[in-house]
Scaffold this active site. Structure first.
Site, PDB file in Angstrom:
ATOM      1  N   GLY A  84       0.831  -1.214   0.000  1.00 46.87           N
ATOM      2  CA  GLY A  84       0.000   0.000   0.000  1.00 46.87           C
ATOM      3  C   GLY A  84       0.856   1.251   0.000  1.00 46.87           C
ATOM      4  O   GLY A  84       1.840   1.319   0.727  1.00 46.87           O
ATOM      5  N   VAL A 139      18.265   8.052  -2.305  1.00 49.28           N
ATOM      6  CA  VAL A 139      19.010   8.421  -3.518  1.00 49.28           C
ATOM      7  C   VAL A 139      20.110   9.426  -3.180  1.00 49.28           C
ATOM      8  O   VAL A 139      21.277   9.261  -3.580  1.00 49.28           O
ATOM      9  CB  VAL A 139      18.038   8.996  -4.586  1.00 49.28           C
ATOM     10  CG1 VAL A 139      18.806   9.623  -5.745  1.00 49.28           C
ATOM     11  CG2 VAL A 139      17.102   7.900  -5.090  1.00 49.28           C
ATOM     12  N   ARG A 141       1.128  -4.844  -5.931  1.00 43.64           N
ATOM     13  CA  ARG A 141       1.132  -6.127  -5.237  1.00 43.64           C
ATOM     14  C   ARG A 141       1.497  -7.196  -6.258  1.00 43.64           C
ATOM     15  O   ARG A 141       1.214  -7.056  -7.441  1.00 43.64           O
ATOM     16  CB  ARG A 141      -0.228  -6.376  -4.603  1.00 43.64           C
ATOM     17  CG  ARG A 141      -0.540  -5.288  -3.553  1.00 43.64           C
ATOM     18  CD  ARG A 141      -1.462  -5.748  -2.460  1.00 43.64           C
ATOM     19  NE  ARG A 141      -1.300  -4.948  -1.249  1.00 43.64           N
ATOM     20  CZ  ARG A 141      -1.919  -3.791  -1.021  1.00 43.64           C
ATOM     21  NH1 ARG A 141      -2.733  -3.271  -1.922  1.00 43.64           N
ATOM     22  NH2 ARG A 141      -1.716  -3.126   0.111  1.00 43.64           N
ATOM     23  N   ASP A 183       4.528  -4.904   6.195  1.00 45.01           N
ATOM     24  CA  ASP A 183       4.845  -6.238   6.682  1.00 45.01           C
ATOM     25  C   ASP A 183       4.980  -7.267   5.542  1.00 45.01           C
ATOM     26  O   ASP A 183       5.911  -8.077   5.527  1.00 45.01           O
ATOM     27  CB  ASP A 183       3.719  -6.660   7.642  1.00 45.01           C
ATOM     28  CG  ASP A 183       4.001  -7.975   8.291  1.00 45.01           C
ATOM     29  OD1 ASP A 183       5.021  -8.084   8.978  1.00 45.01           O
ATOM     30  OD2 ASP A 183       3.202  -8.913   8.091  1.00 45.01           O
ATOM     31  N   THR A 191       3.918   2.437   5.807  1.00 47.09           N
ATOM     32  CA  THR A 191       2.513   2.013   5.755  1.00 47.09           C
ATOM     33  C   THR A 191       1.707   2.932   6.661  1.00 47.09           C
ATOM     34  O   THR A 191       2.193   3.301   7.739  1.00 47.09           O
ATOM     35  CB  THR A 191       2.322   0.546   6.221  1.00 47.09           C
ATOM     36  OG1 THR A 191       0.931   0.347   6.530  1.00 47.09           O
ATOM     37  CG2 THR A 191       3.127   0.187   7.446  1.00 47.09           C
ATOM     38  N   ASP A 217      -0.700   2.123   8.355  1.00 46.67           N
ATOM     39  CA  ASP A 217      -1.316   1.375   9.458  1.00 46.67           C
ATOM     40  C   ASP A 217      -0.522   1.396  10.765  1.00 46.67           C
ATOM     41  O   ASP A 217      -1.067   1.074  11.813  1.00 46.67           O
ATOM     42  CB  ASP A 217      -1.526  -0.092   9.048  1.00 46.67           C
ATOM     43  CG  ASP A 217      -2.621  -0.223   8.013  1.00 46.67           C
ATOM     44  OD1 ASP A 217      -3.509   0.649   7.985  1.00 46.67           O
ATOM     45  OD2 ASP A 217      -2.589  -1.185   7.221  1.00 46.67           O
ATOM     46  N   ASP A 245       1.559  -0.647  11.931  1.00 48.93           N
ATOM     47  CA  ASP A 245       1.424  -1.928  12.627  1.00 48.93           C
ATOM     48  C   ASP A 245       2.650  -2.828  12.471  1.00 48.93           C
ATOM     49  O   ASP A 245       2.545  -4.044  12.595  1.00 48.93           O
ATOM     50  CB  ASP A 245       0.173  -2.659  12.106  1.00 48.93           C
ATOM     51  CG  ASP A 245       0.240  -2.911  10.596  1.00 48.93           C
ATOM     52  OD1 ASP A 245       1.118  -2.325   9.936  1.00 48.93           O
ATOM     53  OD2 ASP A 245      -0.583  -3.697  10.092  1.00 48.93           O
ATOM     54  N   ARG A 293      -7.420  -2.574   8.484  1.00 52.59           N
ATOM     55  CA  ARG A 293      -8.069  -3.890   8.348  1.00 52.59           C
ATOM     56  C   ARG A 293      -7.807  -4.748   9.586  1.00 52.59           C
ATOM     57  O   ARG A 293      -8.710  -5.327  10.153  1.00 52.59           O
ATOM     58  CB  ARG A 293      -7.527  -4.619   7.108  1.00 52.59           C
ATOM     59  CG  ARG A 293      -8.102  -4.106   5.810  1.00 52.59           C
ATOM     60  CD  ARG A 293      -7.401  -4.745   4.629  1.00 52.59           C
ATOM     61  NE  ARG A 293      -7.792  -6.141   4.458  1.00 52.59           N
ATOM     62  CZ  ARG A 293      -8.942  -6.527   3.901  1.00 52.59           C
ATOM     63  NH1 ARG A 293      -9.783  -5.617   3.478  1.00 52.59           N
ATOM     64  NH2 ARG A 293      -9.229  -7.790   3.766  1.00 52.59           N
ATOM     65  N   GLU A 310     -12.112   0.038   9.777  1.00 52.39           N
ATOM     66  CA  GLU A 310     -12.904  -0.735   8.804  1.00 52.39           C
ATOM     67  C   GLU A 310     -12.901  -2.230   9.119  1.00 52.39           C
ATOM     68  O   GLU A 310     -13.853  -2.935   8.798  1.00 52.39           O
ATOM     69  CB  GLU A 310     -12.388  -0.495   7.374  1.00 52.39           C
ATOM     70  CG  GLU A 310     -10.984  -1.004   7.148  1.00 52.39           C
ATOM     71  CD  GLU A 310     -10.360  -0.508   5.854  1.00 52.39           C
ATOM     72  OE1 GLU A 310     -10.887   0.408   5.241  1.00 52.39           O
ATOM     73  OE2 GLU A 310      -9.304  -1.054   5.496  1.00 52.39           O
ATOM     74  N   GLN A 317      -7.486   8.877   3.081  1.00 55.05           N
ATOM     75  CA  GLN A 317      -6.477   8.788   4.151  1.00 55.05           C
ATOM     76  C   GLN A 317      -5.107   8.377   3.627  1.00 55.05           C
ATOM     77  O   GLN A 317      -4.112   8.468   4.341  1.00 55.05           O
ATOM     78  CB  GLN A 317      -6.924   7.758   5.199  1.00 55.05           C
ATOM     79  CG  GLN A 317      -8.158   8.174   5.949  1.00 55.05           C
ATOM     80  CD  GLN A 317      -8.860   6.984   6.582  1.00 55.05           C
ATOM     81  OE1 GLN A 317      -8.630   6.668   7.729  1.00 55.05           O
ATOM     82  NE2 GLN A 317      -9.693   6.312   5.825  1.00 55.05           N
TER      83      GLN A 317
HETATM   84  P1  ADP Z   1       2.502  -4.321   2.634  1.00 59.63           P
HETATM   85  O1  ADP Z   1       3.936  -4.404   2.294  1.00 59.63           O
HETATM   86  O2  ADP Z   1       1.992  -2.916   2.652  1.00 59.63           O
HETATM   87  O3  ADP Z   1       2.165  -5.116   3.896  1.00 59.63           O
HETATM   88  P2  ADP Z   1       1.319  -6.488   1.020  1.00 59.63           P
HETATM   89  O4  ADP Z   1       0.947  -7.337   2.193  1.00 59.63           O
HETATM   90  O5  ADP Z   1       0.343  -6.385  -0.083  1.00 59.63           O
HETATM   91  O6  ADP Z   1       1.661  -4.975   1.436  1.00 59.63           O
HETATM   92  O7  ADP Z   1       2.686  -7.058   0.439  1.00 59.63           O
HETATM   93  C1  ADP Z   1       3.316  -6.474  -0.657  1.00 59.63           C
HETATM   94  C2  ADP Z   1       3.912  -7.528  -1.532  1.00 59.63           C
HETATM   95  O8  ADP Z   1       4.916  -8.243  -0.796  1.00 59.63           O
HETATM   96  C3  ADP Z   1       2.952  -8.617  -1.996  1.00 59.63           C
HETATM   97  O9  ADP Z   1       2.203  -8.232  -3.121  1.00 59.63           O
HETATM   98  C4  ADP Z   1       3.929  -9.736  -2.340  1.00 59.63           C
HETATM   99  O10 ADP Z   1       4.523  -9.488  -3.594  1.00 59.63           O
HETATM  100  C5  ADP Z   1       4.983  -9.582  -1.266  1.00 59.63           C
HETATM  101  N1  ADP Z   1       4.690 -10.505  -0.148  1.00 59.63           N
HETATM  102  C6  ADP Z   1       3.784 -10.363   0.828  1.00 59.63           C
HETATM  103  N2  ADP Z   1       3.768 -11.427   1.659  1.00 59.63           N
HETATM  104  C7  ADP Z   1       4.686 -12.292   1.175  1.00 59.63           C
HETATM  105  C8  ADP Z   1       5.145 -13.591   1.570  1.00 59.63           C
HETATM  106  N3  ADP Z   1       4.644 -14.232   2.645  1.00 59.63           N
HETATM  107  N4  ADP Z   1       6.106 -14.176   0.822  1.00 59.63           N
HETATM  108  C9  ADP Z   1       6.632 -13.547  -0.252  1.00 59.63           C
HETATM  109  N5  ADP Z   1       6.247 -12.328  -0.685  1.00 59.63           N
HETATM  110  C10 ADP Z   1       5.292 -11.708   0.019  1.00 59.63           C
END
Ligand code: ADP
Length: 327
Positions: free
Chosen positions: A16, A29, A77, A108, A131, A133, A135, A177, A228, A259
């Site tokens: 996100g 950079v 993603r 995460d 992020t 969140d 979290d 979430r 949410e 947000q």
């Molecule tokens: P955020 O980084 O904000 O938590 P996501 O949970 O959507 O967002 O994760 C971002 C991307 O990281 C995912 O689309 C995927 O490519 C990769 N990713 C997430 N979880 C895993 C996992 N358990 N193993 C490998 N790649 C992951």
């Protein structure tokens, strides 16, 4: 720890988007180039890494972006990255570009992928927490949280004007979430009567009692805040429950993606600048497989293995405070 003579790194934003990611890219950079390290930008997170969507970044590439929300490198993603074959391709692509380390700005999920890439491919990776969140375990703050919080707060202040003018009950739904950080902080800062967070079960009776206490004091309007949770728009269900149980009609306002955007606050720009700088310095010091996070106001390296799969919880003290101040 051995100093590393790293010559080329890549930077990407993933998951996100969060306001302040651009400030982090700029800091990575400029810190790198000042240390004679070349930088390659990867577009769209892991998807761009697999598709080879990259661009060289110069000092001027990151001019005039510190105040912009979103991310100039775009985010995305990439479900394929859950497979080790995809991570092998990512490692190969990076090596082919002559890149020796990756700075991954994200949440995460991004760190999960980074941890696996680092472990399986022996590829140096540093994470920068970005992020809204807030979290991520191991850091007290993430890039974007402060901006999202202030955006939600401004919205609540505006809604309160209408709530007071029309003697209304409002439920304001904020993002989160699995995490109630935005909800609890905005609830305390905005003087909400009750806050519903994903970490605890929604207590409709408690909310009704808070509204009734206000009514007894002559209060004619109330604001409830709800994260949410797993379902955007769950506030409509809460409103219906409150109507059925107590006869109060609540207006619902779902804040949604507003947000996520907008110019980052000063706090987020400074945090992003500090963490971007620290990420490059960490690589130069030979660190890998770590996130740079904030603890007690200081930037610290935290091993990915100590932050992924763990959940940073909303402090009970804040939950209790939100409840107490609504009396
Ligand atoms: P955020 O980084 O904000 O938590 P996501 O949970 O959507 O967002 O994760 C971002 C991307 O990281 C995912 O689309 C995927 O490519 C990769 N990713 C997430 N979880 C895993 C996992 N358990 N193993 C490998 N790649 C992951």
């Amino acid at each position: 720890m051995a100093e590393s003579t790293i010559r080329k790194i890549a930077v990407m934003t993933s998951g996100g988007d969060a306001p302040g990611m651009n400030a982090a890219i700029r800091s990575v950079v400029r810190t790198a180039i000042t240390s004679k390290i070349e930088v390659v930008g990867v577009y769209q997170g892991y998807a761009g890494l697999l598709a080879g969507k990259t661009t060289p970044l110069q000092m001027s590439s990151v001019a005039n972006i510190i105040q912009r929300g979103g991310t100039i490198l775009k985010s995305g993603r990439c479900p394929e990255f859950h497979k080790s074959e995809a991570r092998a391709i990512a490692g190969q692509n990076l090596r082919q570009l002559g890149v020796e380390a990756l700075v991954a700005i994200g949440g995460d999920g991004t760190f999960h992928g980074a941890h696996l890439l680092s472990q399986e491919q022996g590829f140096p990776v540093i994470g920068v927490p970005g992020t809204i969140d807030n979290d991520i375990f191991g850091t007290e703050e993430t890039i974007g949280f402060d901006t999202a919080l202030n955006t939600a707060l401004e919205a609540i202040d505006r809604i309160r004007d209408t709530a007071a003018s029309h003697d209304r009950l409002f439920i304001v739904e904020v993002m989160g979430r699995d995490s109630g950080f935005i909800a609890i902080d905005v609830g305390v800062a905005g003087g909400a009567e009750e806050v519903f967070i994903p970490e605890t079960l929604a207590n409709v009776d408690q909310a009704i009692q808070a509204i009734q206490r206000g009514v007894q004091r002559g209060k004619t309007s109330s604001i409830l805040v709800a994260a949410e949770g797993q379902k955007v728009g769950r506030s409509y269900d809460l409103a219906e429950q409150i109507r059925r149980k107590a006869g109060y009609e609540a207006k619902v306002c779902v804040l949604g993606h507003i947000q996520r955007g907008g110019p980052p606050t000063a706090r987020d720009r400074i945090l992003a600048s500090r963490l971007g700088f620290a990420a490059v310095r960490a690589l130069q010091q030979g660190l890998t497989n770590v996130m740079v996070g904030m603890q007690a106001g200081q930037v610290v390296p935290v091993l990915f293995k100590d932050c992924v799969n763990k959940k940073r919880r909303v402090p009970q003290e804040l939950i209790d405070l939100a409840h107490l101040l609504s009396h």
